[in-house]
Scaffold this motif. Sequence first.
Motif, short mmCIF file in Angstrom:
data_model
loop_
_atom_site.label_atom_id
_atom_site.label_comp_id
_atom_site.label_asym_id
_atom_site.label_seq_id
_atom_site.Cartn_x
_atom_site.Cartn_y
_atom_site.Cartn_z
N LEU A 136 -3.84 -4.30 17.44
CA LEU A 136 -2.65 -4.76 16.71
C LEU A 136 -2.11 -3.71 15.76
O LEU A 136 -2.85 -3.18 14.92
N ASP A 137 -0.83 -3.42 15.88
CA ASP A 137 -0.07 -2.69 14.86
C ASP A 137 1.03 -3.61 14.36
O ASP A 137 1.72 -4.27 15.15
N LEU A 138 1.19 -3.64 13.04
CA LEU A 138 2.22 -4.46 12.42
C LEU A 138 3.27 -3.57 11.80
O LEU A 138 2.95 -2.64 11.06
N PHE A 139 4.54 -3.87 12.10
CA PHE A 139 5.67 -3.10 11.57
C PHE A 139 6.44 -4.02 10.63
O PHE A 139 7.13 -4.95 11.07
N CYS A 140 6.28 -3.78 9.35
CA CYS A 140 6.82 -4.64 8.31
C CYS A 140 8.20 -4.12 7.89
O CYS A 140 8.31 -3.04 7.30
N LEU A 141 9.24 -4.87 8.22
CA LEU A 141 10.62 -4.41 8.03
C LEU A 141 11.16 -4.78 6.65
O LEU A 141 10.70 -5.72 6.00
N ASP A 142 12.17 -4.04 6.24
CA ASP A 142 12.99 -4.35 5.07
C ASP A 142 14.42 -4.52 5.58
O ASP A 142 15.12 -3.56 5.85
N MET A 143 14.85 -5.77 5.72
CA MET A 143 16.18 -6.08 6.24
C MET A 143 17.15 -6.46 5.13
O MET A 143 18.17 -7.10 5.38
N ALA A 187 0.79 -1.22 0.00
CA ALA A 187 0.00 0.00 0.00
C ALA A 187 0.82 1.28 0.00
O ALA A 187 0.32 2.31 -0.41
N ASN A 188 2.04 1.26 0.50
CA ASN A 188 2.83 2.49 0.57
C ASN A 188 2.87 3.16 -0.80
O ASN A 188 3.28 2.54 -1.78
N PRO A 189 2.45 4.44 -0.91
CA PRO A 189 2.41 5.07 -2.24
C PRO A 189 3.76 5.05 -2.95
O PRO A 189 3.82 4.89 -4.17
N ARG A 190 4.84 5.18 -2.19
CA ARG A 190 6.16 5.13 -2.83
C ARG A 190 6.49 3.73 -3.30
O ARG A 190 7.23 3.53 -4.25
N ALA A 191 5.91 2.72 -2.63
CA ALA A 191 6.13 1.35 -3.06
C ALA A 191 5.33 1.02 -4.30
O ALA A 191 5.68 0.11 -5.05
N MET A 192 4.24 1.74 -4.53
CA MET A 192 3.42 1.50 -5.71
C MET A 192 3.97 2.23 -6.93
O MET A 192 3.53 2.01 -8.05
N ALA A 193 4.94 3.12 -6.71
CA ALA A 193 5.58 3.82 -7.81
C ALA A 193 6.84 3.07 -8.24
O ALA A 193 7.46 2.37 -7.45
N ILE A 229 1.14 -1.33 9.24
CA ILE A 229 -0.24 -1.65 8.93
C ILE A 229 -1.01 -1.66 10.25
O ILE A 229 -0.66 -2.40 11.17
N GLU A 230 -2.02 -0.83 10.35
CA GLU A 230 -2.80 -0.70 11.57
C GLU A 230 -4.01 -1.63 11.50
O GLU A 230 -4.77 -1.59 10.53
#
Length: 548
Positions: free
Chosen positions: A344-351, A318-324, A338-339
């Motif tokens: 629950l809040d989910l924090f999706c990492l990029d490692m 969903a991140n607008p920058r990710a959709m570009a 993602i809320e």
Amino acid sequence: MAHISRRSLVLGSLAAGATGLATAVTAAPAGASGLLRPAAPSLVRSRLSLPSGIQFGDAGTDSAVLWSRSSGPGRLVAKLRAVDAQGVVIRGKGAFQRTLRGPWATEDSDFTAKIAANRLPSGSRFAVTMAFEDEHGTLGEAADGTFTTAAGPNAAGRSPARGGDVPRGQSFVWTGDTAGQGWGINEEIGGMFAYSAMRATKPDFFVHSGDTVYADGPLEETVVEPDGQVWRNLVTEEVSKVAETLDEFRGNHRYNLMDANVRAFYSEVPVIAQWDDHETTNNWWHGEILEDDRYTVRDVDTLAARGRRAWQEYQPIANPRAMARGTGFEPARIYRKIERGAQLDLFCLDMRTFKSENTAGLEPHATSILGEEQLQWLIKGVKNSKATWKVILADLPLGIIVPDGDAQESISNADHGAPLGRELELARLLKAFKAAGVKNTVWLTADVHYCAAHHYSPERAAFTDFDPFWEFVAGPISAGSFGPNKMDGTFGPEVIFAKAGERPNQSPRDGKSQFFGHVALDEADTFTVSLRNGLGETVFTQILTPER
């Protein structure tokens, strides 16, 4: 859950796939979708089709991303309707209906398209029909799916929202590793049937914790297993060699979506997708030059940019920058929050994007795994979260030792003393959580091809300035099994449970070497984790009660 045999999972999945296909080819029944009208078979065959099915992604309290791929140029059209728990369209009070038109899908995006569906009612279930319309406005093959938004942050007990009195509680599944180590789609055993085991739990969403494809793992038509059985892969041109071109990377994503189990799952369960290494090549880091004779392109950054573009085209994030579109190395592009309401809040990492070179990990100064920008984003986001549970989705494990030759691939460095190298970044993070009084953090990961439950606590650790927390590991979902690995003692992990296959690179054939995790949150916010095999059988359960 009741015991489900592999045979019943496979038959149920294929039956669902056959029903969906019949609906799509003959056009939706009158009043069912509102998109299509009955047409002669000859006309339907000339219309745009959906060769990779449909997907939903990053579903929160009031939004989701809708995804599909067309057989040719066309505009994605989606119709959403609020339905009750039995799937019946809600009429009168509580009714919701919206038709959305997305971008034009062209060859430049491999005919993929996404629609950001925003301002949706919370706590609601939606029936969705998607199709592509051509330049004449003629709609093609339609596919039906469903997803649910989470109850809003102010919900208590059961939500009075539109979708059939959706409860405040929710559930989800997570795993990683699809089509790895030479084990692809084997239609003789029902394909990737562990996806049907996940689907049978009826989760609200799915976390794919990385290795969504194996772009560096070519498939052969037959593989002889140690017991003499012959594994027969469905093979396409793009997966028959390591991926180097953009189309070869795209072809790996198209391949997994050829499986009926995968398509049926994604049509009902929104995904939160992460990337790891195999979306590009094994254990890669920014700036690496490959020494692998299978590759004519040796510059990893070139491969990663192509792999990242293909991944972004095929994942409904969903991140607008990710959709570009981008080069593959833009900051803040795929790590995101993602809320899911008050629970629950989910924090999706990029490692992967900001990861430093793989070394022995013994540097006295901090080396990167998240990068400073992402680290500060995570600290701030978790500190400010009002949700009961803060779940951190990591595509690499914390305390598991993951060797890369003489170097280390993950955070741990196999030295049980004070933090060094990448461990220093993790130490800063955990210390910041403690200083802020953060409660109820849980880490979920995959990557290592076995399942496990780890409890981290300072009284067992070399670094002690943190509060205890849990890490749960699951996977693979359709790949070779390995492990269990040794643990690094720096942050005081205790292995409460671990289960792997019977031998290294065991095939997914019997389902018992494949693993996924399931989390159920009840209305009292109890967090129940179960680790399950590819048949859906529970092998471990841990119940966590929130600290208030």
